[in-house]
Structure formats: C-alpha cells, structure tokens
Design a protein around this motif. Structure first.
Motif, PDB file in Angstrom:
ATOM      1  N   VAL A 237       0.843  -1.204   0.000  1.00 51.55           N
ATOM      2  CA  VAL A 237       0.000   0.000   0.000  1.00 51.55           C
ATOM      3  C   VAL A 237       0.878   1.253   0.000  1.00 51.55           C
ATOM      4  O   VAL A 237       0.448   2.329  -0.415  1.00 51.55           O
ATOM      5  N   ILE A 238       2.126   1.098   0.425  1.00 56.56           N
ATOM      6  CA  ILE A 238       3.069   2.217   0.420  1.00 56.56           C
ATOM      7  C   ILE A 238       3.284   2.744  -0.999  1.00 56.56           C
ATOM      8  O   ILE A 238       3.641   3.914  -1.190  1.00 56.56           O
ATOM      9  N   ASP A 239       3.051   1.918  -2.014  1.00 55.55           N
ATOM     10  CA  ASP A 239       3.233   2.350  -3.401  1.00 55.55           C
ATOM     11  C   ASP A 239       2.213   3.407  -3.810  1.00 55.55           C
ATOM     12  O   ASP A 239       2.378   4.050  -4.860  1.00 55.55           O
ATOM     13  N   ASP A 240       1.170   3.564  -3.005  1.00 56.37           N
ATOM     14  CA  ASP A 240       0.130   4.555  -3.303  1.00 56.37           C
ATOM     15  C   ASP A 240       0.253   5.782  -2.411  1.00 56.37           C
ATOM     16  O   ASP A 240      -0.705   6.534  -2.249  1.00 56.37           O
ATOM     17  N   ILE A 241       1.423   5.952  -1.805  1.00 54.67           N
ATOM     18  CA  ILE A 241       1.670   7.096  -0.923  1.00 54.67           C
ATOM     19  C   ILE A 241       2.891   7.854  -1.440  1.00 54.67           C
ATOM     20  O   ILE A 241       3.961   7.274  -1.636  1.00 54.67           O
ATOM     21  N   THR A 242       2.739   9.153  -1.662  1.00 54.99           N
ATOM     22  CA  THR A 242       3.854   9.999  -2.088  1.00 54.99           C
ATOM     23  C   THR A 242       4.372  10.764  -0.884  1.00 54.99           C
ATOM     24  O   THR A 242       3.621  11.528  -0.255  1.00 54.99           O
ATOM     25  N   LEU A 243       5.638  10.528  -0.538  1.00 51.45           N
ATOM     26  CA  LEU A 243       6.233  11.152   0.636  1.00 51.45           C
ATOM     27  C   LEU A 243       6.935  12.450   0.266  1.00 51.45           C
ATOM     28  O   LEU A 243       7.359  12.633  -0.880  1.00 51.45           O
ATOM     29  N   PRO A 244       7.077  13.360   1.228  1.00 51.10           N
ATOM     30  CA  PRO A 244       7.858  14.569   0.975  1.00 51.10           C
ATOM     31  C   PRO A 244       9.295  14.192   0.605  1.00 51.10           C
ATOM     32  O   PRO A 244       9.824  13.190   1.088  1.00 51.10           O
ATOM     33  N   PRO A 245       9.953  14.958  -0.237  1.00 53.27           N
ATOM     34  CA  PRO A 245      11.323  14.632  -0.663  1.00 53.27           C
ATOM     35  C   PRO A 245      12.288  14.545   0.520  1.00 53.27           C
ATOM     36  O   PRO A 245      12.207  15.328   1.472  1.00 53.27           O
ATOM     37  N   GLY A 246      13.174  13.548   0.463  1.00 56.20           N
ATOM     38  CA  GLY A 246      14.252  13.451   1.438  1.00 56.20           C
ATOM     39  C   GLY A 246      13.876  12.911   2.798  1.00 56.20           C
ATOM     40  O   GLY A 246      14.700  12.910   3.714  1.00 56.20           O
ATOM     41  N   VAL A 247      12.656  12.429   2.981  1.00 58.06           N
ATOM     42  CA  VAL A 247      12.214  11.924   4.279  1.00 58.06           C
ATOM     43  C   VAL A 247      12.517  10.432   4.358  1.00 58.06           C
ATOM     44  O   VAL A 247      12.161   9.664   3.465  1.00 58.06           O
ATOM     45  N   SER A 248      13.183  10.006   5.435  1.00 56.48           N
ATOM     46  CA  SER A 248      13.534   8.598   5.579  1.00 56.48           C
ATOM     47  C   SER A 248      12.393   7.822   6.221  1.00 56.48           C
ATOM     48  O   SER A 248      11.501   8.397   6.860  1.00 56.48           O
ATOM     49  N   ALA A 249      12.452   6.497   6.091  1.00 56.73           N
ATOM     50  CA  ALA A 249      11.408   5.634   6.650  1.00 56.73           C
ATOM     51  C   ALA A 249      11.377   5.678   8.170  1.00 56.73           C
ATOM     52  O   ALA A 249      10.386   5.291   8.787  1.00 56.73           O
ATOM     53  N   ALA A 250      12.456   6.161   8.793  1.00 56.07           N
ATOM     54  CA  ALA A 250      12.534   6.201  10.253  1.00 56.07           C
ATOM     55  C   ALA A 250      12.129   7.560  10.824  1.00 56.07           C
ATOM     56  O   ALA A 250      12.256   7.776  12.034  1.00 56.07           O
ATOM     57  N   ALA A 251      11.626   8.450  10.005  1.00 56.75           N
ATOM     58  CA  ALA A 251      11.253   9.784  10.488  1.00 56.75           C
ATOM     59  C   ALA A 251      10.109   9.688  11.497  1.00 56.75           C
ATOM     60  O   ALA A 251       9.384   8.690  11.568  1.00 56.75           O
ATOM     61  N   HIS A 252       9.948  10.760  12.266  1.00 53.30           N
ATOM     62  CA  HIS A 252       8.870  10.801  13.261  1.00 53.30           C
ATOM     63  C   HIS A 252       7.631  11.518  12.739  1.00 53.30           C
ATOM     64  O   HIS A 252       6.589  11.515  13.400  1.00 53.30           O
ATOM     65  N   SER A 253       7.737  12.140  11.584  1.00 55.74           N
ATOM     66  CA  SER A 253       6.594  12.826  10.997  1.00 55.74           C
ATOM     67  C   SER A 253       6.652  12.685   9.480  1.00 55.74           C
ATOM     68  O   SER A 253       7.732  12.748   8.883  1.00 55.74           O
ATOM     69  N   PHE A 254       5.494  12.510   8.891  1.00 57.82           N
ATOM     70  CA  PHE A 254       5.393  12.437   7.441  1.00 57.82           C
ATOM     71  C   PHE A 254       4.361  13.447   6.952  1.00 57.82           C
ATOM     72  O   PHE A 254       3.575  13.188   6.042  1.00 57.82           O
ATOM     73  N   GLU A 255       4.385  14.593   7.597  1.00 56.90           N
ATOM     74  CA  GLU A 255       3.483  15.674   7.221  1.00 56.90           C
ATOM     75  C   GLU A 255       3.732  16.033   5.754  1.00 56.90           C
ATOM     76  O   GLU A 255       4.874  16.165   5.304  1.00 56.90           O
ATOM     77  N   GLY A 256       2.654  16.181   5.023  1.00 59.98           N
ATOM     78  CA  GLY A 256       2.766  16.485   3.607  1.00 59.98           C
ATOM     79  C   GLY A 256       2.669  15.268   2.713  1.00 59.98           C
ATOM     80  O   GLY A 256       2.662  15.402   1.486  1.00 59.98           O
ATOM     81  N   ALA A 257       2.602  14.074   3.305  1.00 62.48           N
ATOM     82  CA  ALA A 257       2.429  12.863   2.496  1.00 62.48           C
ATOM     83  C   ALA A 257       1.081  12.913   1.787  1.00 62.48           C
ATOM     84  O   ALA A 257       0.076  13.379   2.336  1.00 62.48           O
ATOM     85  N   VAL A 258       1.053  12.427   0.557  1.00 58.16           N
ATOM     86  CA  VAL A 258      -0.170  12.429  -0.249  1.00 58.16           C
ATOM     87  C   VAL A 258      -0.603  10.991  -0.495  1.00 58.16           C
ATOM     88  O   VAL A 258       0.179  10.183  -1.024  1.00 58.16           O
ATOM     89  N   LEU A 259      -1.819  10.674  -0.100  1.00 54.93           N
ATOM     90  CA  LEU A 259      -2.352   9.319  -0.258  1.00 54.93           C
ATOM     91  C   LEU A 259      -3.169   9.222  -1.537  1.00 54.93           C
ATOM     92  O   LEU A 259      -4.004  10.093  -1.815  1.00 54.93           O
TER      93      LEU A 259
END
Length: 371
Positions: A237-259
């Motif tokens: 399901v992660i393939d349908d999520i666009t993350l902000p540039p440069g954010v690692s999988a271990a981050a504490h926030s994914f603000e700005g992610a687009v589902l």
C-alpha cells in the motif's frame, strides 16, 4: 516508576495479539525431525535440529515469495496424520504463550493435509484439538492464551469455496475466519469470488493475502471486488503514498504525504494491515528492515499490526518482531501497546471478547511495563 527497558526479556513479558501466523511455518525443528522419522519421510535437508533450523532460515532468505514458499514442502509433508497435526497445533500454542502472546489467530490450509487419507473435517478437528490442549497446558503454566483458527485456501487451487464452507461449518468450534494464500502473481483474489461471496452471505469474516508480492492491483481487488475484512501483509500500500522529498522511513513525521485512492480507502475504512517485518524482507516485499514502511504507515495512522508470519522460516517470534521495530524506529511501550490494541480490535473474535482481553489483559500488562 520508570518504564522497563525495551530489551528482549521485558518484551517477552508484554501481552501480544497475533493475527498472521501460519501453523505449517512455525514448527519446532526437533518436532520436524521426529515427525519425519514417524512417517518415514526422507526428504529433509538436515538430520539435526540446529542444522535444520539454519537451513529453513537461509532457504527462506531468497528474496522471492515463490522460493520462500518452497520450504513448506517439508513441514507439510510431516503434518499428514491426526496425531501429527494435533501435536504441531499444541506446541504452537505453547510456544506463543511462552512468548507472551495472549491472543492468536493461527492459519493453515486443510487441503494440504489429505495425503494420508484424512478428510477436511478430520484435519480441522485435529488442529482444534491441539489448540485446546495447548491452551490448557499454557494456562497451567500461568500463561493463559486464547487461540483461534483461520482456514486457508490455496489461491492456485480450485477448492476455495469448499474451504469457505469448512470455515462456516466450524465457526462455533474455534474457526473464526477464512483466508487465501500462496503465490500472488498469476493468481488474483478475484479467481475466488464465489468463496468470498459465500462468506459474506453467511456473515463470516475473511482476510486475503494481498499486497505482498504483487502490489497495488492485488490490494485493489481484495478490497473493491472481494470485500475482505483485513489485508494479509498489505505492505505494498506504500506504493500509493507519495512522501515529501528526502524523508527517511525512520522519520517521526510524514506531514505532507499524499495518499492515493487505494491508500486513502485502506486508512479511511480502518482496514487492518497484517504486517510481518522480518518475513516481508525475506520474500522481497521490502528491501530491508530499515526501509520497511511499517513506521510510515503507523505514523500516518493506518491500522498497523505486528505479526510473525512463519516463525520457523524467519527464525522469529513476536518479541523479536517488536525488538526489530524498536531498534529501527525508536518505538516505546505506548507504541507497542497501540499496535497490540490495533490487533486485538481487528481480530475476528466477537466484540465483547475483544474488549475483555483489551481491558483485562493487554492494558494492565502494559501499565506494569510503562511504569
């Protein structure tokens, strides 16, 4: 009081709920050897428990689901009689309880255990008998556990409707749901629509292995056409999520992610994800534990659950899976409690039983650990 250290000894004390564990993927290596001798099976690749355990783990580390599944030929081969099935089921419960699991749904494919003449009903009866004896043994050791069964149909075969009927026939005797499993590529869940329609017509619950090896199309079919209650793995399901540039999988926030639409549906409908971190790496569903999308999905408030998948092949247990997540993503006891409550809320038990375990077992257990 201060929180207990997040080491394996304390993690083993944490009450856990497990939704995705395969009976034929969790045998003790010594039991495989003994059962092989009992049934004169000569195909094992090693003749001592330590070497056999190593073989299973290394063979499962192939990076493909198809190769991973080949290891099951040996475990299934020694699970063809009623006594063998009962023993494996009883030991499964004992091992889970020893690891602090208080509720588990253990799945297996009855159609794979008919080689010595057992009927489907006899296969299920043997496993349920083993689960019941394991529960008694665990309670006697001061580790009470509730174990229920999911019956699985193999997605490359043509018996799914028959297995769905089996699930409904035994649902008041310990079977709480239905599943399909096996290689996803070339075997879409829509091949088994009649089985899923039968389950819905009988107000019965089911999960589908989807989004492990095949990706978003598998998830879309499982939800939109089959109407599953949970997603077995669902990691892609992660393939349908666009993350902000440069954010690692271990981050504490994914603000700005687009589902995208599929990811939004999974989150909005609170579809539980039966994530299995170690196994997902072994099968190539994700590249590494550090890159596992568990943390992204958890912090975006998907309903994530932690699972073992196949304890023998992954050389793991629930405490180990918790430790992996703690080490890679910095989780604390309150996070682990949330994942556990997620799993218990997502179980196929009746509502009152779920709430009882959450309120009387899980929350008090974590309160001690949190301090």
């Amino acid at each position: 009081m201060t929180p207990r250290p997040l080491d394996l000894s304390n993690l083993a004390l944490a009450p856990k709920a497990l939704l995705h564990d395969h009976l034929d993927g969790g045998l003790r290596p010594a039991t495989v050897l003994e059962l092989a001798r009992d049934c004169s099976y000569t195909g094992l690749p090693a003749d001592d428990a330590a070497s056999l355990a190593t073989w299973f783990r290394e063979s499962a580390d192939s990076g493909t689901l198809e190769r991973y599944l080949e290891t099951f030929a040996h475990t299934v081969a020694v699970m063809q009689t009623a006594p063998a099935l009962e023993r494996v089921a009883r030991e499964c419960v004992e091992d889970l309880a020893a690891d602090g699991v208080v509720y588990a749904e253990v799945r297996f494919a009855p159609e794979q255990h008919l080689a010595d003449g057992l009927t489907l009903d006899e296969v299920v009866e043997s496993v349920l008998s083993g689960f019941a004896k394991g529960e008694v043994d665990a309670a006697g050791q001061g580790r009470p556990i509730v174990v229920r069964c999911l019956v699985t149909a193999m997605r490359h075969a043509a018996r799914s409707r028959e297995i769905a009927e089996l699930a409904v026939r035994f649902r008041d005797r310990g079977v709480v749901g239905f599943d399909i499993a096996g290689a996803e590529a070339g075997n879409p869940p829509t091949r088994h629509l009649d089985a899923f329609e039968y389950m819905r017509a009988n107000n019965a619950r089911f999960t589908i292995h989807a989004g492990e090896a095949f990706g978003l199309p598998s998830i879309h079919e499982a939800l939109a056409y089959c109407g599953c209650d949970r997603l077995g793995h669902g990691v892609r399901v992660i393939d349908d999520i666009t993350l902000p540039p440069g954010v690692s999988a271990a981050a504490h926030s994914f603000e700005g992610a687009v589902l995208g639409d599929i990811a939004a549906t999974v989150r909005d409908k609170r579809i539980p994800l039966e994530l299995c971190p170690s196994s997902n790496v072994q099968t190539g569903a994700v590249a590494s534990l550090a890159e596992h999308p568990f943390n992204i999905l958890a912090r975006l408030r998907f309903r994530v659950t932690v699972n073992t998948d196949n304890r023998l092949m992954s050389d793991t247990c629930m405490s180990n899976e918790f430790k992996v997540l703690v080490d890679h993503f910095g989780y604390g006891w309150t996070d682990l409690e949330r994942f556990t409550v997620n799993a218990m809320k997502s179980s196929f038990l009746h509502f009152d039983e779920r709430i009882r375990i959450i309120d009387e077992v899980i929350k008090p257990g974590y309160a001690v650990l949190i301090g």
